[in-house]
Design a protein around this motif. Structure first.
Motif, PDB file in Angstrom:
ATOM      1  N   LEU A  62      50.433  54.352  30.545  1.00  0.00           N
ATOM      2  CA  LEU A  62      50.911  54.292  29.160  1.00  0.00           C
ATOM      3  C   LEU A  62      50.208  55.348  28.318  1.00  0.00           C
ATOM      4  CD1 LEU A  62      50.975  50.420  28.635  1.00  0.00           C
ATOM      5  CD2 LEU A  62      52.899  51.930  29.145  1.00  0.00           C
ATOM      6  N   PRO A  63      50.851  55.842  27.260  1.00  0.00           N
ATOM      7  CA  PRO A  63      50.198  56.835  26.389  1.00  0.00           C
ATOM      8  C   PRO A  63      48.977  56.248  25.679  1.00  0.00           C
ATOM      9  CG  PRO A  63      52.576  56.808  26.043  1.00  0.00           C
ATOM     10  CD  PRO A  63      52.250  55.613  26.894  1.00  0.00           C
ATOM     11  N   TYR A  64      47.988  57.090  25.450  1.00  0.00           N
ATOM     12  CA  TYR A  64      46.774  56.729  24.716  1.00  0.00           C
ATOM     13  C   TYR A  64      46.019  55.581  25.384  1.00  0.00           C
ATOM     14  CZ  TYR A  64      49.125  59.514  21.183  1.00  0.00           C
ATOM     15  OH  TYR A  64      49.770  60.532  20.533  1.00  0.00           O
ATOM     16  N   THR A  65      46.066  55.521  26.691  1.00  0.00           N
ATOM     17  CA  THR A  65      45.313  54.518  27.435  1.00  0.00           C
ATOM     18  C   THR A  65      44.380  55.208  28.406  1.00  0.00           C
ATOM     19  OG1 THR A  65      47.105  54.351  29.053  1.00  0.00           O
ATOM     20  CG2 THR A  65      47.094  52.733  27.266  1.00  0.00           C
ATOM     21  N   PHE A  66      43.534  54.410  29.038  1.00  0.00           N
ATOM     22  CA  PHE A  66      42.543  54.933  29.981  1.00  0.00           C
ATOM     23  C   PHE A  66      42.643  54.146  31.278  1.00  0.00           C
ATOM     24  CE2 PHE A  66      38.228  54.568  31.784  1.00  0.00           C
ATOM     25  CZ  PHE A  66      38.048  55.894  32.132  1.00  0.00           C
ATOM     26  N   THR A  67      42.558  54.844  32.404  1.00  0.00           N
ATOM     27  CA  THR A  67      42.636  54.210  33.717  1.00  0.00           C
ATOM     28  C   THR A  67      41.239  54.094  34.312  1.00  0.00           C
ATOM     29  OG1 THR A  67      44.724  55.382  34.001  1.00  0.00           O
ATOM     30  CG2 THR A  67      43.860  54.228  35.910  1.00  0.00           C
ATOM     31  N   PRO A  68      40.645  52.901  34.340  1.00  0.00           N
ATOM     32  CA  PRO A  68      39.292  52.775  34.905  1.00  0.00           C
ATOM     33  C   PRO A  68      39.217  53.159  36.373  1.00  0.00           C
ATOM     34  CG  PRO A  68      39.865  50.845  33.585  1.00  0.00           C
ATOM     35  CD  PRO A  68      41.116  51.642  33.745  1.00  0.00           C
ATOM     36  N   THR A  69      40.320  52.993  37.113  1.00  0.00           N
ATOM     37  CA  THR A  69      40.278  53.276  38.549  1.00  0.00           C
ATOM     38  C   THR A  69      40.318  54.772  38.864  1.00  0.00           C
ATOM     39  OG1 THR A  69      42.647  52.750  38.497  1.00  0.00           O
ATOM     40  CG2 THR A  69      41.178  51.094  39.411  1.00  0.00           C
ATOM     41  N   THR A  70      40.362  55.633  37.854  1.00  0.00           N
ATOM     42  CA  THR A  70      40.165  57.067  38.107  1.00  0.00           C
ATOM     43  C   THR A  70      38.683  57.418  38.165  1.00  0.00           C
ATOM     44  OG1 THR A  70      40.350  57.533  35.734  1.00  0.00           O
ATOM     45  CG2 THR A  70      42.360  57.735  37.051  1.00  0.00           C
ATOM     46  N   GLN A  71      37.811  56.462  37.899  1.00  0.00           N
ATOM     47  CA  GLN A  71      36.370  56.674  37.972  1.00  0.00           C
ATOM     48  C   GLN A  71      35.876  56.257  39.353  1.00  0.00           C
ATOM     49  OE1 GLN A  71      34.648  58.036  35.250  1.00  0.00           O
ATOM     50  NE2 GLN A  71      36.732  58.279  34.477  1.00  0.00           N
ATOM     51  N   LEU A  72      35.250  57.184  40.063  1.00  0.00           N
ATOM     52  CA  LEU A  72      34.759  56.881  41.414  1.00  0.00           C
ATOM     53  C   LEU A  72      33.709  55.781  41.390  1.00  0.00           C
ATOM     54  CD1 LEU A  72      34.873  57.608  44.409  1.00  0.00           C
ATOM     55  CD2 LEU A  72      33.127  59.348  43.988  1.00  0.00           C
ATOM     56  N   SER A  73      32.924  55.700  40.337  1.00  0.00           N
ATOM     57  CA  SER A  73      31.876  54.675  40.260  1.00  0.00           C
ATOM     58  C   SER A  73      32.482  53.271  40.239  1.00  0.00           C
ATOM     59  CB  SER A  73      31.023  54.898  39.011  1.00  0.00           C
ATOM     60  OG  SER A  73      31.834  54.890  37.841  1.00  0.00           O
ATOM     61  N   ILE A  74      33.591  53.096  39.524  1.00  0.00           N
ATOM     62  CA  ILE A  74      34.245  51.786  39.475  1.00  0.00           C
ATOM     63  C   ILE A  74      34.793  51.416  40.859  1.00  0.00           C
ATOM     64  CG2 ILE A  74      36.170  50.492  38.500  1.00  0.00           C
ATOM     65  CD1 ILE A  74      33.997  50.848  36.512  1.00  0.00           C
ATOM     66  N   ASN A  75      35.468  52.362  41.495  1.00  0.00           N
ATOM     67  CA  ASN A  75      36.066  52.078  42.794  1.00  0.00           C
ATOM     68  C   ASN A  75      35.008  51.816  43.868  1.00  0.00           C
ATOM     69  OD1 ASN A  75      38.585  52.484  41.642  1.00  0.00           O
ATOM     70  ND2 ASN A  75      38.602  54.660  42.140  1.00  0.00           N
ATOM     71  N   MET A  76      33.924  52.581  43.828  1.00  0.00           N
ATOM     72  CA  MET A  76      32.856  52.343  44.795  1.00  0.00           C
ATOM     73  C   MET A  76      32.158  51.017  44.511  1.00  0.00           C
ATOM     74  SD  MET A  76      32.993  54.758  46.930  1.00  0.00           S
ATOM     75  CE  MET A  76      31.465  54.440  47.809  1.00  0.00           C
ATOM     76  N   GLY A  77      32.072  50.642  43.232  1.00  0.00           N
ATOM     77  CA  GLY A  77      31.494  49.344  42.889  1.00  0.00           C
ATOM     78  C   GLY A  77      32.319  48.180  43.400  1.00  0.00           C
ATOM     79  N   LEU A  78      33.624  48.404  43.595  1.00  0.00           N
ATOM     80  CA  LEU A  78      34.471  47.382  44.202  1.00  0.00           C
ATOM     81  C   LEU A  78      34.439  47.460  45.728  1.00  0.00           C
ATOM     82  CD1 LEU A  78      37.610  47.640  41.868  1.00  0.00           C
ATOM     83  CD2 LEU A  78      35.942  45.785  41.911  1.00  0.00           C
ATOM     84  N   ALA A  79      34.447  48.682  46.277  1.00  0.00           N
ATOM     85  CA  ALA A  79      34.591  48.852  47.720  1.00  0.00           C
ATOM     86  C   ALA A  79      33.314  48.489  48.475  1.00  0.00           C
ATOM     87  CB  ALA A  79      34.995  50.294  48.025  1.00  0.00           C
ATOM     88  N   VAL A  80      32.158  48.962  48.008  1.00  0.00           N
ATOM     89  CA  VAL A  80      30.917  48.788  48.786  1.00  0.00           C
ATOM     90  C   VAL A  80      30.531  47.314  48.938  1.00  0.00           C
ATOM     91  CG1 VAL A  80      28.450  49.282  48.821  1.00  0.00           C
ATOM     92  CG2 VAL A  80      30.062  51.094  48.266  1.00  0.00           C
TER      93      VAL A  80
END
Length: 227
Positions: free
Chosen positions: A89-107
């Motif tokens: 969506l316009p003017y929004t932010f995708t947290p899952t584009t941050q590697l730190s967030i994804n690694m915090g879920l994956a590890v």
């Protein structure tokens, strides 16, 4: 000040307050609240049906010992899909584009599957490091290779999700910028570029759902090996 194409992936800050927490918590507010009534509305019925079908397909190959993960994996699937979709969506932010967030879920989730395997069936878990029928001279090399591949798994989970979403968002921004610049110069080419942008947006919606499913599916496969 001219903004770069990668500025959209920076963590948003307003009045010195990071909005990452808001971007992560907001998707849960958008889901309809479950009801204890026999009859509910169509949206809630469709949501329950989709969750039940997904959980059934995900847990079917896993032994009963791993069915305790059904709630966690189902919640993770909804969480990732919603964050990926809202980022389009316009003017929004995708947290899952941050590697730190994804690694915090994956590890942590990957490490949990490994520890479960080492606790419940250590012989079988360690047996994955050496394929059956391996020639004796190749045993040390294969053990090293399989150990490296084991520790690369969480990195692959996080990088795959980050790279796919980042590439899609970047392509959308590049094509939309091209359409905006070409509109006064070559309107016909700008219209074709806009059509391409629309098709790419549909593709990115599919990628947002597929990548969330792949993330959870790979975790279920890792769990299947260790239960």
């Amino acid at each position: 000040m001219a903004l770069g194409f990668f500025d959209q992936f920076e963590s948003p800050i307003y009045l010195g307050i990071p909005l990452m927490g808001l971007a992560i918590c907001l998707p849960w507010v958008l889901f309809p609240t479950p009801s204890r009534r026999w009859l509910t509305n169509r949206v809630l019925t469709l949501q329950n049906w989709l969750i039940n079908r997904f959980t059934y397909q995900l847990m079917m190959p896993i032994s009963p010992g791993g069915h305790k993960w059904a709630l966690m994996l189902g919640s993770l699937m909804l969480f990732l899909i919603t964050m990926n979709m809202l980022g389009l969506l316009p003017y929004t932010f995708t947290p899952t584009t941050q590697l730190s967030i994804n690694m915090g879920l994956a590890v942590p989730l990957w490490l949990s599957t490994v520890l479960i395997g080492m606790r419940n069936q250590p012989t079988v878990a360690l047996g994955h490091l050496l394929p059956e029928g391996t020639p004796t001279p190749l045993i040390p090399i294969l053990i090293i290779i399989e150990t490296i591949s084991l520790f690369i798994r969480p990195l692959a989970l996080g990088v795959r999700l980050t790279a796919n979403l980042t590439a899609g968002h970047l392509l959308i921004q590049l094509i939309s910028t091209a359409a905006f610049v070409l509109l006064p110069l070559m309107p016909a080419v700008a219209i074709l570029t806009t059509i391409l942008l629309f098709l790419l947006t549909l593709l990115e919606v599919a990628v947002a759902m597929i990548q969330a499913y792949v993330f959870v599916l790979l975790l279920s496969l890792y769990l299947q090996e260790n239960v």
